[in-house]
Scaffold this motif. Sequence first.
Motif, PDB file in Angstrom:
ATOM      1  N   LEU A  63       0.963  -1.201  -0.111  1.00  0.00           N
ATOM      2  CA  LEU A  63      -0.043  -0.197  -0.065  1.00  0.00           C
ATOM      3  C   LEU A  63       0.844   1.263  -0.047  1.00  0.00           C
ATOM      4  N   TYR A  64       0.315   2.242  -0.710  1.00  0.00           N
ATOM      5  CA  TYR A  64       1.137   3.482  -0.664  1.00  0.00           C
ATOM      6  C   TYR A  64       0.230   4.659  -0.810  1.00  0.00           C
ATOM      7  N   ALA A  65       0.597   5.800  -0.160  1.00  0.00           N
ATOM      8  CA  ALA A  65      -0.010   7.085  -0.194  1.00  0.00           C
ATOM      9  C   ALA A  65      -0.338   7.768  -1.697  1.00  0.00           C
ATOM     10  N   GLU A  66      -1.289   8.262  -2.080  1.00  0.00           N
ATOM     11  CA  GLU A  66      -1.524   8.600  -3.251  1.00  0.00           C
ATOM     12  C   GLU A  66      -0.641   9.851  -3.530  1.00  0.00           C
ATOM     13  N   ASP A  67      -0.573  10.694  -2.316  1.00  0.00           N
ATOM     14  CA  ASP A  67       0.208  12.037  -2.426  1.00  0.00           C
ATOM     15  C   ASP A  67       1.271  11.971  -1.547  1.00  0.00           C
ATOM     16  N   LEU A  68       2.566  11.973  -2.058  1.00  0.00           N
ATOM     17  CA  LEU A  68       3.866  11.937  -1.217  1.00  0.00           C
ATOM     18  C   LEU A  68       4.255  13.112  -0.769  1.00  0.00           C
ATOM     19  N   ARG A 114       8.860  -2.797  -9.001  1.00  0.00           N
ATOM     20  CA  ARG A 114       8.805  -1.618  -9.677  1.00  0.00           C
ATOM     21  C   ARG A 114       9.972  -0.915  -9.289  1.00  0.00           C
ATOM     22  N   PHE A 115      10.304  -0.913  -8.036  1.00  0.00           N
ATOM     23  CA  PHE A 115      11.670  -0.139  -7.663  1.00  0.00           C
ATOM     24  C   PHE A 115      12.682  -1.181  -7.087  1.00  0.00           C
ATOM     25  N   GLU A 116      12.978  -2.182  -7.862  1.00  0.00           N
ATOM     26  CA  GLU A 116      13.620  -3.211  -7.480  1.00  0.00           C
ATOM     27  C   GLU A 116      15.379  -2.766  -7.408  1.00  0.00           C
ATOM     28  N   GLU A 117      15.681  -1.648  -7.993  1.00  0.00           N
ATOM     29  CA  GLU A 117      16.845  -1.225  -7.997  1.00  0.00           C
ATOM     30  C   GLU A 117      17.512  -0.620  -6.502  1.00  0.00           C
ATOM     31  N   HIS A 118      16.505  -0.594  -5.858  1.00  0.00           N
ATOM     32  CA  HIS A 118      16.527  -0.099  -4.471  1.00  0.00           C
ATOM     33  C   HIS A 118      16.375  -1.182  -3.324  1.00  0.00           C
ATOM     34  N   VAL A 119      16.141  -2.326  -3.892  1.00  0.00           N
ATOM     35  CA  VAL A 119      15.616  -3.372  -2.887  1.00  0.00           C
ATOM     36  C   VAL A 119      16.644  -4.422  -3.102  1.00  0.00           C
ATOM     37  N   ASN A 146      -5.763 -24.480  -1.679  1.00  0.00           N
ATOM     38  CA  ASN A 146      -6.140 -24.056  -0.253  1.00  0.00           C
ATOM     39  C   ASN A 146      -6.212 -22.536  -0.140  1.00  0.00           C
ATOM     40  N   LEU A 147      -6.725 -22.092   0.976  1.00  0.00           N
ATOM     41  CA  LEU A 147      -7.029 -20.600   1.396  1.00  0.00           C
ATOM     42  C   LEU A 147      -5.619 -20.055   1.426  1.00  0.00           C
ATOM     43  N   THR A 148      -5.666 -18.797   0.940  1.00  0.00           N
ATOM     44  CA  THR A 148      -4.490 -17.917   1.193  1.00  0.00           C
ATOM     45  C   THR A 148      -4.944 -16.701   1.764  1.00  0.00           C
ATOM     46  N   ALA A 149      -4.147 -15.908   2.231  1.00  0.00           N
ATOM     47  CA  ALA A 149      -4.470 -14.452   2.630  1.00  0.00           C
ATOM     48  C   ALA A 149      -3.552 -13.391   2.301  1.00  0.00           C
ATOM     49  N   ALA A 150      -3.644 -12.214   2.494  1.00  0.00           N
ATOM     50  CA  ALA A 150      -3.307 -10.914   2.137  1.00  0.00           C
ATOM     51  C   ALA A 150      -2.796 -10.060   3.439  1.00  0.00           C
ATOM     52  N   ILE A 151      -1.460  -9.650   3.285  1.00  0.00           N
ATOM     53  CA  ILE A 151      -1.188  -8.653   4.169  1.00  0.00           C
ATOM     54  C   ILE A 151      -0.895  -7.492   3.440  1.00  0.00           C
ATOM     55  N   CYS A 152      -1.807  -6.463   3.850  1.00  0.00           N
ATOM     56  CA  CYS A 152      -1.768  -5.169   3.004  1.00  0.00           C
ATOM     57  C   CYS A 152      -0.636  -4.159   3.767  1.00  0.00           C
ATOM     58  N   SER A 153       0.204  -3.736   3.168  1.00  0.00           N
ATOM     59  CA  SER A 153       1.474  -3.372   3.954  1.00  0.00           C
ATOM     60  C   SER A 153       1.968  -1.941   3.317  1.00  0.00           C
ATOM     61  N   PHE A 154       2.067  -0.996   4.431  1.00  0.00           N
ATOM     62  CA  PHE A 154       2.779   0.272   4.051  1.00  0.00           C
ATOM     63  C   PHE A 154       4.327  -0.003   4.058  1.00  0.00           C
ATOM     64  N   ARG A 155       4.843  -1.002   4.647  1.00  0.00           N
ATOM     65  CA  ARG A 155       5.984  -1.246   5.100  1.00  0.00           C
ATOM     66  C   ARG A 155       7.429  -0.844   4.076  1.00  0.00           C
ATOM     67  N   THR A 156       7.059  -1.254   2.917  1.00  0.00           N
ATOM     68  CA  THR A 156       7.901  -1.146   1.681  1.00  0.00           C
ATOM     69  C   THR A 156       7.815   0.621   1.254  1.00  0.00           C
ATOM     70  N   ALA A 157       6.586   0.881   1.062  1.00  0.00           N
ATOM     71  CA  ALA A 157       6.578   2.372   0.603  1.00  0.00           C
ATOM     72  C   ALA A 157       7.410   3.035   1.847  1.00  0.00           C
ATOM     73  N   LYS A 158       7.021   2.969   2.941  1.00  0.00           N
ATOM     74  CA  LYS A 158       7.478   3.808   4.022  1.00  0.00           C
ATOM     75  C   LYS A 158       9.079   3.529   3.910  1.00  0.00           C
ATOM     76  N   ASP A 174       8.993  10.509  -6.856  1.00  0.00           N
ATOM     77  CA  ASP A 174       8.161  11.653  -6.661  1.00  0.00           C
ATOM     78  C   ASP A 174       6.881  10.969  -6.225  1.00  0.00           C
ATOM     79  N   THR A 175       6.336   9.851  -6.751  1.00  0.00           N
ATOM     80  CA  THR A 175       5.191   9.166  -6.499  1.00  0.00           C
ATOM     81  C   THR A 175       5.168   7.651  -6.693  1.00  0.00           C
ATOM     82  N   PHE A 176       4.199   7.195  -6.218  1.00  0.00           N
ATOM     83  CA  PHE A 176       4.294   5.520  -6.360  1.00  0.00           C
ATOM     84  C   PHE A 176       3.201   5.216  -7.412  1.00  0.00           C
ATOM     85  N   LYS A 177       2.430   6.106  -7.702  1.00  0.00           N
ATOM     86  CA  LYS A 177       1.296   6.089  -8.545  1.00  0.00           C
ATOM     87  C   LYS A 177       1.830   5.556 -10.096  1.00  0.00           C
TER      88      LYS A 177
END
Length: 288
Positions: free
Chosen positions: A137-142, A187-192, A234-246, A259-262
């Motif tokens: 997850l990431y904010a629309e307006d950084l 999308r930003f793998e050069e930084h990860v 089987n069932l799977t679930a999702a963790i919606c996370s701001f951690r990478t964007a942060k 400048d933006t993640f959008k």
Amino acid sequence: MQFDSLSSFIADKEAVPKKGPVAVVLAEDDVELETTLRHHQQAGFAHVIAFMPERFGLARDLQDSVIRIACNTSAPDALETAVNGVIGAVPAGTWMFYCYNAEFLFHPFCETRSVGEMLAFHTEERRNAMLTYVVDLYAEDLWANPNAVSLDGAHLDKSGYYALARPGANGHPKERQLNFYGGLRWRFEEHVPEARRKIDRISLFKTKPGLKLRDDHTFNDEEYNTFACEWHHNLTAAICSFRTAKALKLNPGSTFDIDTFKWHNSAPFEWHSRQLLDLGLMEPGQWF
């Protein structure tokens, strides 16, 4: 309930949960920490354990309802130490979950069904662990949200996810195991770092003697790391996370490049399991 260390918590037999499901939250900072704790309480976890620095404050209701353990969460292997410590303390067969602050578990039909109901069904399918995808997850307006976190303006990627075979020690793919990629780490793998680009975690699991979480979010029992059993999905679930964007916005090495993640495949996050199901970011399996 507060403890000054993991060892003091483990030593207090009355404090250690006797029954799950148990959620463990590691607070790397205090961004949306209270929101994270309340989200998982409301999801149906019987106990929520927060590993956090002593300087962080908590609202009165959370002080009374959360097990708080003082921890240097920036230390190497802090997450594995915390999770493995709780694994060894709670009774064998206890369902556990772990995440960081500003991360939120969503499971199929979570608006009307608790996490305990889901895990009861998963247990009936003879599964001891569940694959979860970390959906960035990431904010629309950084500019308005310089740490990239905004609950009201949260966005996610609606496409760009893929999986590759997970090679074993012999060079052959592991059975029913895949490495999943996508989101901001793609999308930003050069930084990860390459070792941190996967978005799959085994975040829901049943404890047993000798079970250990490893630093790549997998376990030392290979069956725990599979995405499905041998006979059906089987069932799977999702963790919606701001951690990478942060991290990308607060890291001096990447913040000025973003400048933006959008992008054209961004969509507002609806905070509802139906959106995640429709996008294929979690799987209901045989649970209807």
